[in-house]
Write a protein that holds these residues in place. Structure first.
Motif, PDB file in Angstrom:
ATOM      1  N   HIS A 175       0.838  -1.200   0.000  1.00 54.07           N
ATOM      2  CA  HIS A 175       0.000   0.000   0.000  1.00 54.07           C
ATOM      3  C   HIS A 175       0.874   1.251   0.000  1.00 54.07           C
ATOM      4  N   TYR A 176       1.400   1.581  -1.178  1.00 50.15           N
ATOM      5  CA  TYR A 176       2.225   2.763  -1.350  1.00 50.15           C
ATOM      6  C   TYR A 176       1.662   3.582  -2.507  1.00 50.15           C
ATOM      7  N   SER A 177       2.130   4.800  -2.633  1.00 52.31           N
ATOM      8  CA  SER A 177       1.634   5.702  -3.666  1.00 52.31           C
ATOM      9  C   SER A 177       2.577   5.676  -4.866  1.00 52.31           C
ATOM     10  N   SER A 178       2.019   5.531  -6.061  1.00 56.92           N
ATOM     11  CA  SER A 178       2.835   5.522  -7.268  1.00 56.92           C
ATOM     12  C   SER A 178       2.283   6.513  -8.289  1.00 56.92           C
ATOM     13  N   THR A 179       3.193   7.152  -8.990  1.00 54.78           N
ATOM     14  CA  THR A 179       2.864   8.099 -10.043  1.00 54.78           C
ATOM     15  C   THR A 179       3.662   7.709 -11.271  1.00 54.78           C
ATOM     16  N   ALA A 180       3.045   7.804 -12.449  1.00 58.93           N
ATOM     17  CA  ALA A 180       3.746   7.376 -13.666  1.00 58.93           C
ATOM     18  C   ALA A 180       3.331   8.211 -14.858  1.00 58.93           C
ATOM     19  N   MET A 181       4.200   8.206 -15.860  1.00 54.84           N
ATOM     20  CA  MET A 181       3.891   8.846 -17.130  1.00 54.84           C
ATOM     21  C   MET A 181       4.593   8.087 -18.246  1.00 54.84           C
ATOM     22  N   ALA A 182       4.012   8.176 -19.447  1.00 57.52           N
ATOM     23  CA  ALA A 182       4.608   7.556 -20.626  1.00 57.52           C
ATOM     24  C   ALA A 182       4.709   8.598 -21.725  1.00 57.52           C
ATOM     25  N   ARG A 183       5.772   8.513 -22.475  1.00 59.44           N
ATOM     26  CA  ARG A 183       6.024   9.469 -23.552  1.00 59.44           C
ATOM     27  C   ARG A 183       5.194   9.136 -24.778  1.00 59.44           C
ATOM     28  N   GLN A 184       4.728  10.173 -25.468  1.00 57.41           N
ATOM     29  CA  GLN A 184       4.029   9.980 -26.735  1.00 57.41           C
ATOM     30  C   GLN A 184       5.055   9.566 -27.780  1.00 57.41           C
ATOM     31  N   ASP A 185       4.730   8.557 -28.570  1.00 61.91           N
ATOM     32  CA  ASP A 185       5.600   8.119 -29.668  1.00 61.91           C
ATOM     33  C   ASP A 185       4.972   8.541 -30.980  1.00 61.91           C
ATOM     34  N   GLY A 186       5.558   9.546 -31.646  1.00 61.32           N
ATOM     35  CA  GLY A 186       4.994  10.047 -32.891  1.00 61.32           C
ATOM     36  C   GLY A 186       3.625  10.647 -32.642  1.00 61.32           C
ATOM     37  N   SER A 187       2.647  10.248 -33.438  1.00 62.15           N
ATOM     38  CA  SER A 187       1.288  10.766 -33.251  1.00 62.15           C
ATOM     39  C   SER A 187       0.449   9.828 -32.398  1.00 62.15           C
ATOM     40  N   ASP A 188       1.063   8.768 -31.899  1.00 61.23           N
ATOM     41  CA  ASP A 188       0.371   7.754 -31.121  1.00 61.23           C
ATOM     42  C   ASP A 188       0.542   8.040 -29.632  1.00 61.23           C
ATOM     43  N   ASP A 189      -0.533   8.417 -28.955  1.00 60.24           N
ATOM     44  CA  ASP A 189      -0.459   8.675 -27.518  1.00 60.24           C
ATOM     45  C   ASP A 189      -0.237   7.377 -26.759  1.00 60.24           C
ATOM     46  N   ARG A 190       0.455   7.471 -25.633  1.00 60.50           N
ATOM     47  CA  ARG A 190       0.714   6.323 -24.782  1.00 60.50           C
ATOM     48  C   ARG A 190       0.142   6.599 -23.394  1.00 60.50           C
ATOM     49  N   ALA A 191      -0.301   5.553 -22.753  1.00 58.79           N
ATOM     50  CA  ALA A 191      -0.748   5.646 -21.361  1.00 58.79           C
ATOM     51  C   ALA A 191      -0.025   4.570 -20.579  1.00 58.79           C
ATOM     52  N   ILE A 192       0.347   4.897 -19.359  1.00 54.56           N
ATOM     53  CA  ILE A 192       0.948   3.898 -18.482  1.00 54.56           C
ATOM     54  C   ILE A 192      -0.074   3.586 -17.400  1.00 54.56           C
ATOM     55  N   ILE A 193      -0.302   2.313 -17.184  1.00 51.36           N
ATOM     56  CA  ILE A 193      -1.323   1.865 -16.242  1.00 51.36           C
ATOM     57  C   ILE A 193      -0.636   1.189 -15.061  1.00 51.36           C
TER      58      ILE A 193
END
Length: 139
Positions: A81-99
């Motif tokens: 039970h800890y807190s996590s934050t994340a981000m993913a870089r967009q590759d070209g015109s394709d958006d990315r999401a990190i889950i």
């Protein structure tokens, strides 16, 4: 101006607790609670052994499948039970999401964090840039 040079800070009342007074002087923050305990920058398009670009407290990464990775900590958290934050870089015109899914049945525990990266169509994809930061208590 004075300069303080030291290797170790120890709390006076409790060795593991140092309180810092905020800018306005009316609030305090526990220094240990405000520090990131784990952070990692990865390139998920690389092989499992070379995907970590930089980190703190990450022993290894497991590449479980396309777009699915497990961050393995060097030093465990005190619980899952800890807190996590994340981000993913967009590759070209394709958006990315990190889950990040911290559910008991997904394998998350005090020693690791499973993550997935998906494109804007919902398909699992490896991405060239993702970052994760974790706050909480170390074991």
């Amino acid at each position: 101006m004075s300069t303080l040079i030291t290797n170790t800070f120890t709390g006076k009342t409790s060795a593991g607790s140092i309180v810092v007074t905020g800018e306005g002087g009316s609030t305090t923050t526990n220094l240990q609670q405000g520090l990131a305990k784990v952070w990692v920058k990865i390139d998920g398009t690389q092989s499992a052994g070379s995907m970590i670009q930089d980190n703190l407290n990450v022993g290894s990464m497991t590449d479980s499948a396309t777009g699915k990775h497990i961050i393995n900590f060097t030093n465990n958290m005190s619980s899952a039970h800890y807190s996590s934050t994340a981000m993913a870089r967009q590759d070209g015109s394709d958006d990315r999401a990190i889950i990040i899914s911290q559910e008991e049945d997904d394998g998350t525990d005090a020693s690791n964090l499973p993550i997935t990266t998906q494109n804007d169509g919902g398909s699992y994809v490896d991405t060239a840039g993702a970052c994760v930061t974790i706050h909480g208590d170390l074991a």
